[in-house]
Design an enzyme around this catalytic site. Structure first.
Site, PDB file in Angstrom:
ATOM      1  N   LYS A   1       0.845  -1.201   0.000  1.00 49.59           N
ATOM      2  CA  LYS A   1       0.000   0.000   0.000  1.00 49.59           C
ATOM      3  C   LYS A   1       0.884   1.256   0.000  1.00 49.59           C
ATOM      4  O   LYS A   1       2.100   1.176   0.239  1.00 49.59           O
ATOM      5  CB  LYS A   1      -0.921  -0.045   1.219  1.00 49.59           C
ATOM      6  CG  LYS A   1      -1.870  -1.270   1.241  1.00 49.59           C
ATOM      7  CD  LYS A   1      -2.757  -1.219   2.482  1.00 49.59           C
ATOM      8  CE  LYS A   1      -3.523  -2.508   2.689  1.00 49.59           C
ATOM      9  NZ  LYS A   1      -4.374  -2.457   3.916  1.00 49.59           N
TER      10      LYS A   1
ATOM     11  N   TYR B   1     -11.911  -3.133  -2.861  1.00 58.86           N
ATOM     12  CA  TYR B   1     -12.427  -3.344  -1.510  1.00 58.86           C
ATOM     13  C   TYR B   1     -13.949  -3.478  -1.469  1.00 58.86           C
ATOM     14  O   TYR B   1     -14.551  -3.255  -0.417  1.00 58.86           O
ATOM     15  CB  TYR B   1     -11.967  -2.196  -0.600  1.00 58.86           C
ATOM     16  CG  TYR B   1     -10.553  -2.347  -0.078  1.00 58.86           C
ATOM     17  CD1 TYR B   1     -10.137  -3.504   0.587  1.00 58.86           C
ATOM     18  CD2 TYR B   1      -9.625  -1.305  -0.212  1.00 58.86           C
ATOM     19  CE1 TYR B   1      -8.844  -3.635   1.075  1.00 58.86           C
ATOM     20  CE2 TYR B   1      -8.320  -1.438   0.278  1.00 58.86           C
ATOM     21  CZ  TYR B   1      -7.949  -2.603   0.929  1.00 58.86           C
ATOM     22  OH  TYR B   1      -6.663  -2.730   1.426  1.00 58.86           O
TER      23      TYR B   1
ATOM     24  N   ASN C   1      -1.386  -0.336   7.611  1.00 62.89           N
ATOM     25  CA  ASN C   1      -0.782  -1.666   7.822  1.00 62.89           C
ATOM     26  C   ASN C   1       0.007  -2.181   6.616  1.00 62.89           C
ATOM     27  O   ASN C   1       0.269  -3.370   6.479  1.00 62.89           O
ATOM     28  CB  ASN C   1      -1.819  -2.664   8.335  1.00 62.89           C
ATOM     29  CG  ASN C   1      -2.945  -2.905   7.348  1.00 62.89           C
ATOM     30  OD1 ASN C   1      -2.949  -2.336   6.261  1.00 62.89           O
ATOM     31  ND2 ASN C   1      -3.889  -3.745   7.710  1.00 62.89           N
TER      32      ASN C   1
ATOM     33  N   HIS D   1      -1.407  -5.653   1.615  1.00 65.00           N
ATOM     34  CA  HIS D   1      -2.644  -6.410   1.435  1.00 65.00           C
ATOM     35  C   HIS D   1      -2.314  -7.784   0.873  1.00 65.00           C
ATOM     36  O   HIS D   1      -1.427  -7.914   0.031  1.00 65.00           O
ATOM     37  CB  HIS D   1      -3.575  -5.681   0.460  1.00 65.00           C
ATOM     38  CG  HIS D   1      -4.672  -6.561  -0.060  1.00 65.00           C
ATOM     39  ND1 HIS D   1      -5.834  -6.771   0.627  1.00 65.00           N
ATOM     40  CD2 HIS D   1      -4.746  -7.327  -1.180  1.00 65.00           C
ATOM     41  CE1 HIS D   1      -6.589  -7.625  -0.057  1.00 65.00           C
ATOM     42  NE2 HIS D   1      -5.952  -7.980  -1.155  1.00 65.00           N
TER      43      HIS D   1
ATOM     44  N   GLU E   1      -9.005 -10.833  -7.457  1.00 63.75           N
ATOM     45  CA  GLU E   1      -8.088  -9.698  -7.325  1.00 63.75           C
ATOM     46  C   GLU E   1      -7.006  -9.730  -8.405  1.00 63.75           C
ATOM     47  O   GLU E   1      -6.656  -8.682  -8.959  1.00 63.75           O
ATOM     48  CB  GLU E   1      -7.480  -9.676  -5.916  1.00 63.75           C
ATOM     49  CG  GLU E   1      -8.520  -9.278  -4.870  1.00 63.75           C
ATOM     50  CD  GLU E   1      -8.071  -9.450  -3.422  1.00 63.75           C
ATOM     51  OE1 GLU E   1      -8.867  -9.116  -2.535  1.00 63.75           O
ATOM     52  OE2 GLU E   1      -6.939  -9.912  -3.168  1.00 63.75           O
TER      53      GLU E   1
HETATM   54  P1  RTP Z   1      -6.117  -6.740   3.692  1.00 62.61           P
HETATM   55  O1  RTP Z   1      -7.402  -7.135   2.959  1.00 62.61           O
HETATM   56  O2  RTP Z   1      -5.686  -5.329   3.409  1.00 62.61           O
HETATM   57  O3  RTP Z   1      -5.023  -7.740   3.599  1.00 62.61           O
HETATM   58  O4  RTP Z   1      -6.498  -6.711   5.201  1.00 62.61           O
HETATM   59  P2  RTP Z   1      -7.299  -7.804   5.974  1.00 62.61           P
HETATM   60  O5  RTP Z   1      -7.964  -8.780   5.059  1.00 62.61           O
HETATM   61  O6  RTP Z   1      -6.350  -8.309   6.997  1.00 62.61           O
HETATM   62  O7  RTP Z   1      -8.429  -6.913   6.658  1.00 62.61           O
HETATM   63  P3  RTP Z   1      -9.888  -6.482   6.158  1.00 62.61           P
HETATM   64  O8  RTP Z   1     -10.810  -6.697   7.295  1.00 62.61           O
HETATM   65  O9  RTP Z   1     -10.223  -7.075   4.824  1.00 62.61           O
HETATM   66  O10 RTP Z   1      -9.669  -4.928   6.003  1.00 62.61           O
HETATM   67  C1  RTP Z   1      -9.038  -4.402   4.887  1.00 62.61           C
HETATM   68  C2  RTP Z   1      -8.194  -3.241   5.278  1.00 62.61           C
HETATM   69  O11 RTP Z   1      -9.022  -2.225   5.823  1.00 62.61           O
HETATM   70  C3  RTP Z   1      -8.294  -1.486   6.779  1.00 62.61           C
HETATM   71  N1  RTP Z   1      -9.018  -1.455   8.020  1.00 62.61           N
HETATM   72  N2  RTP Z   1      -9.198  -0.365   8.709  1.00 62.61           N
HETATM   73  N3  RTP Z   1     -10.955  -0.204  11.832  1.00 62.61           N
HETATM   74  C4  RTP Z   1     -10.286   0.259  10.801  1.00 62.61           C
HETATM   75  O12 RTP Z   1     -10.000   1.418  10.683  1.00 62.61           O
HETATM   76  C5  RTP Z   1      -9.891  -0.706   9.783  1.00 62.61           C
HETATM   77  N4  RTP Z   1     -10.146  -1.983   9.766  1.00 62.61           N
HETATM   78  C6  RTP Z   1      -9.588  -2.476   8.634  1.00 62.61           C
HETATM   79  C7  RTP Z   1      -6.963  -2.140   6.948  1.00 62.61           C
HETATM   80  O13 RTP Z   1      -5.995  -1.441   6.176  1.00 62.61           O
HETATM   81  C8  RTP Z   1      -7.176  -3.522   6.382  1.00 62.61           C
HETATM   82  O14 RTP Z   1      -5.983  -4.060   5.875  1.00 62.61           O
END
Ligand code: RTP
Length: 155
Positions: free
Chosen positions: A16, A56, A119, A122, A133
């Site tokens: 990112k 997303y 973070n 992705h 994707e």
């Molecule tokens: P990613 O898809 O980016 O690998 O992350 P992930 O599956 O571990 O997490 P996901 O729940 O799919 O969330 C995607 C991205 O959204 C951001 N996020 N912000 N509470 C918040 O502000 C929040 N929660 C999630 C994070 O950047 C996360 O990677």
């Protein structure tokens, strides 16, 4: 048309804008590379907000959706496809838990990030999302099929 052996598992990984700006591209590449996974596609792009929303789409009901898509489209992203046995699940393991406060030391987010909104990386969370994707980010001809010399020592 030549017949191909069953394809190895593939996943979509993106560094990112925060990871790119912080100079973590090579650090992240090398973790996947040293593990023994194979890089089959890579490019650097600034996604549009519209594109980020497509990426997303599963999260569109979440309160952070708009900020998240705004952030992903705020600067260069390194988009990649990595290949290898178990790469989807193990890639997520290398990356670590979504919230860097909860990711283990030794993982990318555990070692290199502090807050969930920044973070740095992705990774696809399953075979279906990986397929979707990869298709969203890459044209088929951008995926390179090759045999790396290391493969016979990894498998
Ligand atoms: P990613 O898809 O980016 O690998 O992350 P992930 O599956 O571990 O997490 P996901 O729940 O799919 O969330 C995607 C991205 O959204 C951001 N996020 N912000 N509470 C918040 O502000 C929040 N929660 C999630 C994070 O950047 C996360 O990677």
């Amino acid at each position: 048309q030549e017949a191909h052996a069953a394809e190895m598992e593939r996943t979509f990984i993106a560094i990112k804008p925060d990871g790119v700006q912080r100079g973590l591209i090579s650090e992240i590449l090398s973790r996947f590379e040293r593990k023994g996974f194979k890089l089959v596609a890579i490019k650097i792009v600034v996604p549009s907000k519209d594109f980020a929303q497509k990426h997303y789409h599963d999260l569109k009901e979440r309160p952070f959706f708009n900020g998240l898509c705004g952030f992903l489209s705020s600067g260069p992203v390194v988009a990649m496809v990595w290949e290898g046995e178990g790469v989807i699940k193990y890639g997520r393991k290398l990356i670590g838990a979504t919230d860097p406060q909860k990711s283990e030391p030794g993982t990318i987010r555990g070692d290199l990030a502090v807050v969930v909104g920044r973070n740095i990386i992705h990774g696809s969370d399953g075979p279906e999302t990986a397929k979707d994707e990869i298709k969203l980010w890459f044209k088929p001809e951008e995926l390179v099929r090759y045999t790396s010399n290391a493969e016979k020592w990894i498998y």
